[in-house]
Design a protein around this motif. Structure first.
Motif, PDB file in Angstrom:
ATOM      1  N   ASP A   1      54.506  20.439 112.403  1.00 43.27           N
ATOM      2  CA  ASP A   1      55.418  21.377 113.068  1.00 43.27           C
ATOM      3  C   ASP A   1      54.772  22.066 114.267  1.00 43.27           C
ATOM      4  N   GLU A   2      53.450  21.956 114.379  1.00 43.05           N
ATOM      5  CA  GLU A   2      52.766  22.527 115.542  1.00 43.05           C
ATOM      6  C   GLU A   2      53.030  21.668 116.775  1.00 43.05           C
ATOM      7  N   LYS A   3      53.152  22.293 117.935  1.00 41.47           N
ATOM      8  CA  LYS A   3      53.432  21.547 119.165  1.00 41.47           C
ATOM      9  C   LYS A   3      52.219  20.753 119.626  1.00 41.47           C
ATOM     10  N   THR A   4      51.048  21.339 119.456  1.00 45.38           N
ATOM     11  CA  THR A   4      49.822  20.657 119.867  1.00 45.38           C
ATOM     12  C   THR A   4      48.731  20.922 118.840  1.00 45.38           C
ATOM     13  N   LEU A   5      47.805  19.996 118.751  1.00 44.11           N
ATOM     14  CA  LEU A   5      46.593  20.174 117.944  1.00 44.11           C
ATOM     15  C   LEU A   5      45.405  19.954 118.873  1.00 44.11           C
ATOM     16  N   PRO A   6      44.404  20.812 118.791  1.00 41.74           N
ATOM     17  CA  PRO A   6      43.308  20.766 119.775  1.00 41.74           C
ATOM     18  C   PRO A   6      42.269  19.677 119.548  1.00 41.74           C
ATOM     19  N   VAL A   7      42.186  19.143 118.333  1.00 44.41           N
ATOM     20  CA  VAL A   7      41.144  18.147 118.046  1.00 44.41           C
ATOM     21  C   VAL A   7      41.756  16.983 117.253  1.00 44.41           C
ATOM     22  N   PRO A   8      41.128  15.803 117.278  1.00 41.22           N
ATOM     23  CA  PRO A   8      41.624  14.682 116.468  1.00 41.22           C
ATOM     24  C   PRO A   8      41.694  15.076 114.993  1.00 41.22           C
ATOM     25  N   THR A   9      42.838  14.784 114.390  1.00 42.06           N
ATOM     26  CA  THR A   9      43.088  15.203 113.008  1.00 42.06           C
ATOM     27  C   THR A   9      43.631  14.023 112.222  1.00 42.06           C
ATOM     28  N   LEU A  10      42.968  13.699 111.129  1.00 40.48           N
ATOM     29  CA  LEU A  10      43.377  12.566 110.292  1.00 40.48           C
ATOM     30  C   LEU A  10      43.929  13.092 108.974  1.00 40.48           C
ATOM     31  N   ALA A  11      45.254  13.101 108.845  1.00 31.56           N
ATOM     32  CA  ALA A  11      45.897  13.531 107.604  1.00 31.56           C
ATOM     33  C   ALA A  11      45.801  12.410 106.575  1.00 31.56           C
ATOM     34  N   LEU A  12      45.553  12.779 105.313  1.00 31.19           N
ATOM     35  CA  LEU A  12      45.325  11.779 104.273  1.00 31.19           C
ATOM     36  C   LEU A  12      46.577  11.526 103.440  1.00 31.19           C
ATOM     37  N   ASN A  13      47.664  11.372 104.134  1.00 33.06           N
ATOM     38  CA  ASN A  13      48.925  10.967 103.548  1.00 33.06           C
ATOM     39  C   ASN A  13      49.816  10.559 104.705  1.00 33.06           C
TER      40      ASN A  13
END
Length: 353
Positions: A93-105
């Protein structure tokens, strides 16, 4: 060597470049799975220039974003996690994320840039089985299902892929405890059966289907090669699972240490998920996201923002589960009193499939 520290969601630590683990390590119902994933991640950390820091004191139902912001403020250059779909939706739901993010699902909703998904969704296995059976010449399917959420999800995933690939659905059979519903099933070379049912129901159902009816399932039927009796009951069933369990001598698998004390089969899958998550986050940091990965969980490719996993085709054969393309090992008969004396038991014989 890499370091490892823990952080609470209430404390911003002095900014130090690190890889953050956003995992509910102490959450009721989730903690055990999260700790096993973490164990796999740490097993894969080899000569990393970046330390690893865990952020675990948060609520996956409502405070994921707050914990994420604390991790970034503390110097995280990349994040692995969250673990649950609910937690991932909060980040999505966030418009931007500042760093590479790997969700585990894996979720289907649109995601901001830098949010990637990787998981062991069993529905993907059902879709892979549909394509595998079609490739092996099957034209019509009998779906064996049950009235529970997971069975329905597997049924619908299989049927969608099967029909999209041109396959016909011959029958849908919902098992409610009456095995007579299978009495009139006949084997046909062009027909296959797909088990959407769990391991217990599938074990009950299998003897009531023709032995020469091609049968397929997902990895939920495999609980390890120590359970020889159960595996005998599934003899001939084809399924998909990960190289971590089926090809232990493969170089990419042997490169990583096993957990001690030994884990259950389901825990081994989560441990392997952690290993590949670490490898993928490093590819993201190095801008190599599109590079295919020969993973311990399967062959991994980036599709949009989701890392898709192609599992290893496998089968049950004489009490043992193995990769489908491996030589078939004929094991000794199960009950020793079938032999006149111990000297009549021959050594295992290797066959080519």
């Amino acid at each position: 060597m890499s370091g490892f520290t823990s952080a609470t969601a209430e404390t911003v630590q002095s900014p130090v470049p690190h890889i953050a683990l956003l995992l509910p390590l102490d959450a009721p119902g989730l903690g055990s799975a999260a700790r096993t994933v973490q164990q796999g991640i740490l097993a894969a950390v080899q000569n990393s220039a970046l330390p690893v820091r865990a952020y675990s004191n948060y609520d996956e139902t409502r405070s994921v974003v707050a914990a994420y912001k604390i991790a970034v403020a503390s110097g995280a250059v990349a994040v692995i996690g969250p673990l649950t779909r609910n937690g991932i939706r909060q980040l999505a739901d966030e418009k931007t994320l500042p760093v590479p993010t790997l969700a585990l699902n894996i979720i289907d909703t649109p995601a901001p840039p830098q949010l990637y998904f990787f998981g062991l969704a069993i529905e993907a296995e059902a879709r892979q089985i549909a394509l595998l059976a079609k490739k092996q010449g099957k034209q019509q399917a009998i779906i064996v299902t049950a009235n529970d959420p997971l069975a329905r999800r597997l049924q619908f995933a299989f049927e969608a892929e099967w029909t999209a690939s041109g396959g016909a659905i011959l029958r849908e059979i919902e098992y409610t405890g009456d095995t007579m519903v299978f009495a009139d099933i006949a084997a046909d070379p062009s027909t296959m059966a797909f088990f959407a049912t769990d391991i217990e129901k599938s074990r009950t159902i299998r003897p009531y289907l023709p032995n020469n009816l091609a049968a397929y399932a997902t990895s939920q039927l495999f609980s390890g090669n120590k359970d020889t009796l159960l595996n005998f009951d599934f003899d001939g069933i084809r399924f998909v699972d990960m190289p971590w369990l089926m090809q232990t001598d493969l170089p990419v698998v042997a490169a990583f240490p096993r957990a001690y004390p030994p884990l259950t089969t389901d825990q081994e899958r989560l441990y392997a998920l952690g290993i590949d998550a670490w490898r993928l986050i490093n590819n993201l940091i190095a801008n190599r996201a599109k590079q295919a990965l020969d993973g311990v969980t399967g062959q991994i490719h980036l599709n949009g923002q989701t890392f898709t996993r192609t599992a290893l085709p496998s089968l049950f054969y004489q009490g043992h589960a193995q990769a489908a393309d491996a030589p078939l090992i004929q094991s000794a008969q199960l009950f020793p009193d079938q032999f006149k004396n111990a000297s009549s038991v021959e050594a295992p014989v290797t066959f080519k499939p």
